[in-house]
Design an enzyme around this catalytic site. Structure first.
Site, mmCIF file in Angstrom:
data_model
loop_
_atom_site.group_PDB
_atom_site.id
_atom_site.type_symbol
_atom_site.label_atom_id
_atom_site.label_comp_id
_atom_site.label_asym_id
_atom_site.label_seq_id
_atom_site.Cartn_x
_atom_site.Cartn_y
_atom_site.Cartn_z
ATOM 1 C CB VAL A 357 2.801 0.395 24.157
ATOM 2 C CG1 VAL A 357 3.714 -0.803 24.147
ATOM 3 C CG2 VAL A 357 2.036 0.529 22.842
ATOM 4 N N GLY A 358 -0.206 1.662 25.437
ATOM 5 C CA GLY A 358 -0.941 2.918 25.588
ATOM 6 C C GLY A 358 -2.435 2.708 25.641
ATOM 7 N N GLY A 360 -6.315 5.096 25.823
ATOM 8 C CA GLY A 360 -6.944 6.415 25.689
ATOM 9 C C GLY A 360 -8.428 6.254 25.479
ATOM 10 N NE ARG A 361 -10.466 11.724 25.243
ATOM 11 C CZ ARG A 361 -10.483 13.027 25.035
ATOM 12 N NH1 ARG A 361 -11.541 13.721 25.391
ATOM 13 N NH2 ARG A 361 -9.470 13.651 24.477
ATOM 14 C CE1 TYR A 362 -5.861 4.402 21.361
ATOM 15 C CE2 TYR A 362 -5.737 6.722 21.933
ATOM 16 C CZ TYR A 362 -5.153 5.460 21.875
ATOM 17 O OH TYR A 362 -3.888 5.268 22.337
ATOM 18 N N GLY A 363 -9.389 3.695 22.759
ATOM 19 C CA GLY A 363 -9.166 2.265 22.975
ATOM 20 C C GLY A 363 -7.762 2.016 23.495
ATOM 21 C CD GLU A 364 -6.738 -2.045 25.966
ATOM 22 O OE1 GLU A 364 -7.141 -2.109 27.143
ATOM 23 O OE2 GLU A 364 -6.419 -3.061 25.289
ATOM 24 C CG ASP A 479 -7.104 15.351 17.050
ATOM 25 O OD1 ASP A 479 -6.939 16.354 17.772
ATOM 26 O OD2 ASP A 479 -7.295 14.216 17.520
#
Length: 650
Positions: A357-358, A360-364, A479
């Site tokens: 469902v998403g 990003g730079r962090y992973g999934e 953050d």
């Protein structure tokens, strides 16, 4: 003293020097007094030669122009047009009498071995007078000039002492020349430098300051080469006489030599040798990595074998319980905000991943299922192991669980498809992040207020320390942004992503910033973070950073309310690029002190008008002036009450 058209309501002003001037315009005398700011501007203005229609007199101590009048300056106009003036003369160049004649009088002080040597006398020749009087002060020399009869008679070494440059915090003044210099020609630092760089046939000459003893040492110890040389010195204005020509001899000259001829076999070795060595190192690195990975997997399997019976017992205890029942039990047992560690591992290994469902730079982020219930599985990339560890550590804090903090279920390091994965399992909210939701949907004013109040409520819980044997430290998010806030079914929100959080406990006054070198999202950074003035050893400073970011989130929500719907845009959309750099944000937020755009039509709605006031109290440049999370929560509750009362009255 300040007198004239440029003066404000007060009669005083601040600057490096005071001045008094008189201008003659058609038999009318216009008298002006005021301040000069900037050493270069002061030097240039005060060295203006008198004429029959204009004269200026400058001085360098407090209120020194308070007794000046047009009448006291009148003789300067007369002497400027009728001839020379008489001056006091003191020093080795003076004759038997103590008076001399010239265009201008001067007084100077020279510091030699802790002794102040005062000289007074006359300057003849307008060009010579201008050049000498415009000499910049240093730590060992200063000069002051004047233009009427005996105007240097009351000058002493003590009155000239303030003109001498003094080094603040051990710094010295240096001449600054080059692309990195500002409008002024001076800078402060530990050492002065002059350098020349040869680029083709062009020479680039630079002068300036070096700050930091270690940086100064490394820079000044750079050996000269064919195209670069640097020279350093350690007293005031010591690089003022340096030029590209004086540095030219420092450049190394390379004598022409006969070209070296190599055999073909040697050239082959030179070319192929490095590639062979690199291939061997690469092969060795692959073997070492595979061995380490295999060992890691073996340790995981050993842990699985050791805990096989325990997992079986726990699994039987878990049985058909729902997640809510398990979490309720864990909260009453005081095991942190999630499940006990062994139960976490069991739950993690019973989850099946359904859809991504998403990313990003962090992973999934995946939607997963456990015994028919939806859960969110955040899979971290291997380079973000520190974020995973920090978030796991924070979520396992006792008493963290709150309706406006994302519900934590489990965390596990698991092996899947021959690779190690870092999982963080939380409650699943199908509406997604506030960022995504606001792009899809415009919200009612009441729902917008509930969203903002729920975020504020979560922030209050994070920022508040709970005392006791099983208490909770105060936590700052660091953050906060709309992408890290999730929207629940009832349109309340919860705060997520605690990978950068900071904790503080008053009992031992310990500030724990974790071991994650990452910083927050640049678009949401507060001014003190961007200009690096934040007090990193003060926990309240981190809470104030959260308040700044909350103000931006509130602005995003306000834009999408039904009363006056705006198209969704992120903060500062009209001032910076889509992916702004650190410098982009610092220019807008710190230098220009700009804030997100607020249309005038917002003020036509009393609710939005109250929200605008609240936002602005979150955006003060001075961090200590910003509201607390608790004050924000109470203000939002009051705005909601006013809205409901208005509906009831209608």
């Amino acid at each position: 003293m300040c007198e004239g058209s440029s003066c404000g309501p007060g009669q005083l002003c601040d600057g490096e020097r005071c001045f008094s001037s008189v201008t003659v315009n058609r038999d009318t005398r216009i008298f002006t007094r005021g301040c000069l700011t900037g050493l270069e501007k002061s030097r240039r203005t005060c060295s203006t030669s008198p004429s029959d229609s204009y004269v200026i007199e400058c001085c360098s101590h407090h209120m020194c122009n308070s007794n000046a009048t047009a009448d006291t300056l009148q003789p300067l106009l007369l002497t400027a047009s009728n001839g020379r003036i008489k001056c006091m003369c003191e020093g080795s160049l003076c004759g038997p009498g103590k008076l001399c004649e010239g265009e201008r009088c001067f007084s100077s002080v020279t510091v030699s071995r802790d002794t102040d040597i005062l000289s007074r006398g006359c300057l003849t020749g307008l060009e010579k007078s201008r050049r000498i009087c415009s000499t910049l002060p240093s730590d060992s020399y200063a000069i002051e000039c004047c233009s009427h009869h005996l105007c240097n008679s009351n000058i002493t070494a003590d009155t000239l002492q303030p003109l001498l440059l003094t080094a603040a915090d051990g710094h010295i003044k240096c001449i600054c020349e080059g692309s990195s210099c500002g409008l002024g020609q001076l800078c402060d630092g530990e050492r002065c430098f002059s350098s020349v760089t040869v680029n083709g046939d062009a020479r680039v000459f630079t002068r300036g300051c070096l700050k930091g003893l270690e940086k100064s040492r490394m820079t000044c110890s750079t050996p000269p080469s064919v195209n670069y040389a640097i020279e350093c010195c350690s007293h005031h204005m010591c690089n003022s006489n340096a030029t590209a020509d004086t540095l030219q001899p420092l450049l190394l000259t390379v004598p022409e030599r006969e070209p070296v001829r190599h055999k073909a076999e040697a050239l082959v070795v030179f070319v192929i040798g490095p590639f062979v060595v690199l291939a061997l190192f690469s092969l060795l690195a692959v073997l070492v990595c595979r061995r380490l990975h295999q060992g890691r997997l073996e340790r995981l399997h050993e842990l699985d074998a050791e805990q096989g019976t325990i997992d079986g017992l726990i699994a039987s205890n878990v049985g058909d319980n729902t997640l809510a029942e398990l979490l309720d039990h864990s909260c009453t047992s005081g095991s942190g905000s999630g499940l006990p560690f062994l139960v976490q591992r069991t739950v993690a290994r019973q989850i099946s991943l359904v859809e991504c469902v998403g990313k990003g730079r962090y992973g999934e982020v995946w939607r997963g299922q456990w015994q028919g219930e939806n859960v969110a599985v955040k899979i971290f990339s291997s380079r973000d192991e520190k974020s995973w560890f920090r978030e796991t550590e924070i979520y396992n804090t006792v008493l963290l669980r709150h309706e406006n903090i994302l519900g934590f279920i489990a965390s596990d390091m698991t092996s899947r498809n021959s690779s190690t994965q870092l999982w963080l399992i939380t409650h699943y909210h199908e509406n997604g992040s506030l960022y995504d939701y606001l792009q899809r949907v415009a919200v009612e004013t009441v729902d917008g207020l509930h969203m903002a109040a729920s975020v504020a409520s979560g922030l209050v819980h994070l920022h508040t320390e709970i005392f006791g044997t099983e208490g909770k430290p105060a936590i700052a998010h660091r953050d906060l942004k709309s992408k890290n806030i999730l929207v629940k079914k009832d349109l309340r929100c919860c705060i997520a992503d605690l990978g950068l959080a900071v904790t503080h406990s008053q009992s031992d006054n310990q500030l724990d910033v974790g071991n994650n070198p990452k910083v927050g999202t640049k678009r949401y950074m507060a001014p003190e973070v961007l200009d690096e003035s934040i007090q990193t050893d003060c926990f309240d400073a981190y809470k104030r950073v959260d308040i700044w970011a909350f103000g931006l989130v509130l602005w995003e929500i306000a834009r999408r309310t039904f009363r006056i719907v705006e198209e969704y845009k992120p903060p500062f959309y009209d001032l910076v690029p889509n992916d702004p750099s650190f410098d982009d944000m610092r220019k807008v937020v710190c230098m220009e002190q700009q804030r997100p755009f607020i249309p005038n039509r917002w003020f036509s709605d009393p609710t939005l008008s109250a929200l605008v006031k609240l936002m602005r109290e979150c955006w003060y440049q001075n961090p200590s002036a910003r509201l607390t999370a608790l004050r924000i929560k109470k203000t939002l509750d009051k705005i909601y009450s006013s809205l409901e009362k208005g509906k009831a009255d209608c």
